[in-house]
Write a protein that holds these residues in place. Structure first.
Motif, short mmCIF file in Angstrom:
data_model
loop_
_atom_site.label_atom_id
_atom_site.label_comp_id
_atom_site.label_asym_id
_atom_site.label_seq_id
_atom_site.Cartn_x
_atom_site.Cartn_y
_atom_site.Cartn_z
N ALA A 27 0.65 -11.00 -10.51
CA ALA A 27 2.05 -10.75 -10.20
C ALA A 27 2.29 -9.26 -9.91
O ALA A 27 3.01 -8.90 -8.97
CB ALA A 27 2.94 -11.21 -11.35
N LEU A 28 1.65 -8.40 -10.72
CA LEU A 28 1.77 -6.95 -10.50
C LEU A 28 1.16 -6.56 -9.15
O LEU A 28 1.70 -5.71 -8.43
CB LEU A 28 1.08 -6.19 -11.63
CG LEU A 28 1.82 -6.17 -12.98
CD1 LEU A 28 0.96 -5.51 -14.05
CD2 LEU A 28 3.15 -5.44 -12.85
N GLY A 29 0.00 -7.19 -8.81
CA GLY A 29 -0.64 -6.91 -7.53
C GLY A 29 0.24 -7.31 -6.36
O GLY A 29 0.39 -6.54 -5.40
N ILE A 30 0.83 -8.48 -6.44
CA ILE A 30 1.73 -8.95 -5.38
C ILE A 30 2.96 -8.06 -5.29
O ILE A 30 3.44 -7.73 -4.19
CB ILE A 30 2.13 -10.42 -5.62
CG1 ILE A 30 0.89 -11.32 -5.49
CG2 ILE A 30 3.20 -10.87 -4.64
CD1 ILE A 30 1.12 -12.75 -5.91
N LEU A 31 3.48 -7.64 -6.45
CA LEU A 31 4.64 -6.75 -6.47
C LEU A 31 4.31 -5.41 -5.81
O LEU A 31 5.10 -4.90 -5.00
CB LEU A 31 5.09 -6.53 -7.91
CG LEU A 31 6.28 -5.56 -8.12
CD1 LEU A 31 7.53 -6.10 -7.41
CD2 LEU A 31 6.54 -5.34 -9.60
N CYS A 32 3.14 -4.86 -6.13
CA CYS A 32 2.72 -3.59 -5.53
C CYS A 32 2.58 -3.72 -4.01
O CYS A 32 2.98 -2.83 -3.26
CB CYS A 32 1.40 -3.13 -6.14
SG CYS A 32 1.53 -2.58 -7.85
N LEU A 33 2.01 -4.86 -3.57
CA LEU A 33 1.88 -5.09 -2.14
C LEU A 33 3.25 -5.18 -1.48
O LEU A 33 3.48 -4.62 -0.39
CB LEU A 33 1.08 -6.37 -1.88
CG LEU A 33 0.91 -6.79 -0.41
CD1 LEU A 33 0.23 -5.69 0.38
CD2 LEU A 33 0.12 -8.09 -0.31
N GLY A 34 4.18 -5.88 -2.13
CA GLY A 34 5.54 -5.99 -1.59
C GLY A 34 6.22 -4.64 -1.49
O GLY A 34 6.89 -4.34 -0.49
N ILE A 35 6.03 -3.80 -2.52
CA ILE A 35 6.62 -2.46 -2.50
C ILE A 35 6.02 -1.62 -1.37
O ILE A 35 6.73 -0.89 -0.66
CB ILE A 35 6.41 -1.76 -3.86
CG1 ILE A 35 7.24 -2.46 -4.94
CG2 ILE A 35 6.78 -0.29 -3.78
CD1 ILE A 35 6.97 -1.96 -6.35
N ALA A 36 4.69 -1.73 -1.20
CA ALA A 36 4.02 -0.98 -0.14
C ALA A 36 4.51 -1.40 1.24
O ALA A 36 4.75 -0.55 2.12
CB ALA A 36 2.51 -1.17 -0.25
N ILE A 37 4.67 -2.71 1.45
CA ILE A 37 5.17 -3.21 2.74
C ILE A 37 6.60 -2.73 2.99
O ILE A 37 6.96 -2.30 4.08
CB ILE A 37 5.08 -4.75 2.79
CG1 ILE A 37 3.62 -5.19 2.78
CG2 ILE A 37 5.79 -5.29 4.03
CD1 ILE A 37 3.43 -6.70 2.65
N PHE A 38 7.43 -2.81 1.93
CA PHE A 38 8.82 -2.34 2.05
C PHE A 38 8.86 -0.86 2.39
O PHE A 38 9.65 -0.42 3.24
CB PHE A 38 9.57 -2.61 0.73
CG PHE A 38 10.99 -2.12 0.73
CD1 PHE A 38 12.00 -2.88 1.30
CD2 PHE A 38 11.31 -0.88 0.18
CE1 PHE A 38 13.31 -2.42 1.32
CE2 PHE A 38 12.62 -0.42 0.19
CZ PHE A 38 13.62 -1.20 0.75
N PHE A 39 7.98 -0.08 1.73
CA PHE A 39 7.97 1.37 1.96
C PHE A 39 7.58 1.69 3.40
O PHE A 39 8.21 2.54 4.05
CB PHE A 39 7.00 2.04 0.99
CG PHE A 39 6.83 3.51 1.24
CD1 PHE A 39 7.79 4.42 0.82
CD2 PHE A 39 5.71 3.99 1.90
CE1 PHE A 39 7.64 5.77 1.06
CE2 PHE A 39 5.55 5.34 2.15
CZ PHE A 39 6.52 6.24 1.73
N THR A 40 6.53 1.04 3.90
CA THR A 40 6.08 1.34 5.27
C THR A 40 7.09 0.88 6.32
O THR A 40 7.08 1.38 7.44
CB THR A 40 4.72 0.67 5.56
OG1 THR A 40 4.80 -0.74 5.27
CG2 THR A 40 3.62 1.29 4.71
N ASN A 41 7.96 -0.04 5.94
CA ASN A 41 9.03 -0.45 6.86
C ASN A 41 10.18 0.54 6.88
O ASN A 41 11.05 0.47 7.76
CB ASN A 41 9.56 -1.84 6.47
CG ASN A 41 8.77 -2.96 7.12
OD1 ASN A 41 8.58 -2.98 8.33
ND2 ASN A 41 8.28 -3.89 6.32
N HIS A 42 10.21 1.44 5.90
CA HIS A 42 11.32 2.40 5.79
C HIS A 42 10.80 3.83 5.58
O HIS A 42 11.45 4.64 4.91
CB HIS A 42 12.24 2.02 4.62
CG HIS A 42 12.86 0.66 4.74
ND1 HIS A 42 12.20 -0.50 4.40
CD2 HIS A 42 14.08 0.27 5.21
CE1 HIS A 42 12.97 -1.55 4.62
NE2 HIS A 42 14.12 -1.12 5.11
N ASP A 43 9.64 4.15 6.16
CA ASP A 43 9.05 5.47 5.93
C ASP A 43 9.16 6.39 7.14
O ASP A 43 8.46 7.40 7.22
CB ASP A 43 7.58 5.33 5.53
CG ASP A 43 6.75 4.69 6.64
OD1 ASP A 43 7.34 4.17 7.61
OD2 ASP A 43 5.51 4.67 6.53
#
Length: 384
Positions: A27-43
């Motif tokens: 769950a933490l791994g999936i959460l980290c991946l989701g955060i990374a994807i969100f960040f690259t969409n708004h970086d």
């Protein structure tokens, strides 16, 4: 019965705790991946280059073309409206033009939502126009890399984690080795590659297999098999004066292509040889651990059976891996009327030598690993 029930309850509790920890980690791994994807969409704000997202596209022209070899293609002209996401023109609408073909070899069609690196060419009171410099792909890259790491961790667990660490370290080492050669080009590229191969082997196997006897056996076997295959390739190429080898793909370099090719052979052979070494070593050590009464001859016989099965598969894997990279150029030559013999000699000679050298490394590594493993297993006074 009470003791039995207590033991069952404790085992069940431990199993549930272990399962809960795994679920939490995933769950933490999936959460980290989701955060990374969100960040690259708004970086976009973190980039110095201007970034614009396509909001509207329109094909304004289309031309069909046929060359002398009857190859057909269609070239499109595309008008694009895009919204700037960063910099001084943030929020402004930018007008762009794009030309792409149906073959899509060196170009591509842009659709709504595509993020582009752009430069603003000129400005008027009402409109902005610019030039497309490239596509922003960090979100896709993060997604692919993240899924790869999650899959590796889910299947390999602890070993998967060490595999990821090993891969990252090897990438850094490879980049470092290439930078050393660029900065100090008087140093031999083959010497730098040789040092890098030794470090790759030690780091990879120690991280994946840990500090144990079979790891050291695998390291020795890998290095012996890799450098012996390089030596054989060097001798053969030298004796034949490299007849039949085509270095045309390297003509833009200012150093001798033979040096680059030998370094390619060395690093390319390493992966297959390392895989063979660790597989056979692990298998032999596992056989001995399961049956410590097994004799030396029986262990060698079993190892030969394992090596024979692996050898055929790995040789084919090497061949297809190397040859598959030449398919686009082969098709390009054939589609433009080049004879079959000329096409294959121009595009396959180097890849075929790489595949054959790697196969030689595999064949050599099997007996090296086999007898070296047996020697270490039986070294503590056990009769051979």
């Amino acid at each position: 019965m009470r003791i039995y029930s207590y033991i069952i309850d404790r085992l069940t509790l431990k199993t549930n705790e272990k399962f809960s920890k795994q679920i939490l980690i995933y769950a933490l791994g999936i959460l980290c991946l989701g955060i990374a994807i969100f960040f690259t969409n708004h970086d976009a704000r973190f980039y110095h280059k201007s970034i614009a997202v396509v909001t509207e596209t329109k094909v304004i022209d289309k031309n069909k073309s046929v060359d002398s070899n009857h190859n057909k293609d269609i070239v499109f002209s595309q008008s694009i409206a895009a919204k700037v996401k960063n910099g001084a023109y943030k929020g402004k609408t930018l007008h762009l033009e794009n030309t792409y073909s149906s073959s899509g070899a060196y170009d591509q069609e842009y659709v709504k939502g595509t993020e582009l690196f752009v430069s603003v060419d000129r400005k008027s009171d009402s409109t902005l126009s610019g030039t497309i410099k490239g596509v922003k792909r960090d979100t896709q890259m993060v997604t692919i890399v993240g899924l790869f790491i999650l899959t590796l961790l889910a299947i390999g667990k602890k070993q998967g984690f060490y595999s990821v660490i090993s891969l990252v370290i090897n990438i850094i080492l490879l980049i470092g080795a290439l930078n050393v050669y660029v900065l100090y080009n008087h140093v031999s590229l083959l010497a730098i590659s040789s040092i890098a191969v030794v470090i790759f082997t030690i780091v990879s196997l120690l991280l994946v297999s840990g500090k144990q006897e079979k790891t050291y056996v695998s390291i020795i076997s890998t290095l012996l098999g890799t450098f012996l295959s390089l030596l054989i390739a060097f001798v053969v190429i030298h004796l034949t004066d490299a007849n039949g080898l085509r270095y045309e793909g390297m003509e833009f370099l200012t150093i001798l292509p033979q040096k680059i090719f030998m370094s390619q052979i060395l690093i390319g052979s390493l992966g297959a040889v390392m895989d063979i070494a660790i597989t056979i070593t692990s298998a032999l050590y596992e056989l001995y651990e399961k049956n410590k009464t097994i004799t030396y001859r029986e262990l060698i016989k079993s190892g030969k059976e394992i090596g024979g099965d692996i050898m055929g598969a790995m040789t084919n894997i090497l061949f297809f891996s190397y040859i598959s990279g030449t398919i686009p150029m082969i098709l390009l030559f054939l589609k433009n009327g080049s004879p079959l013999g000329y096409t294959f000699s121009m595009n396959i000679s180097l890849e075929l030598i790489r595949a054959l050298t790697g196969s030689i490394g595999i064949v050599l590594t099997i007996p090296i690993t086999l007898y070296l493993s047996a020697l270490f297993i039986y070294k503590k006074g056990k009769s051979l």
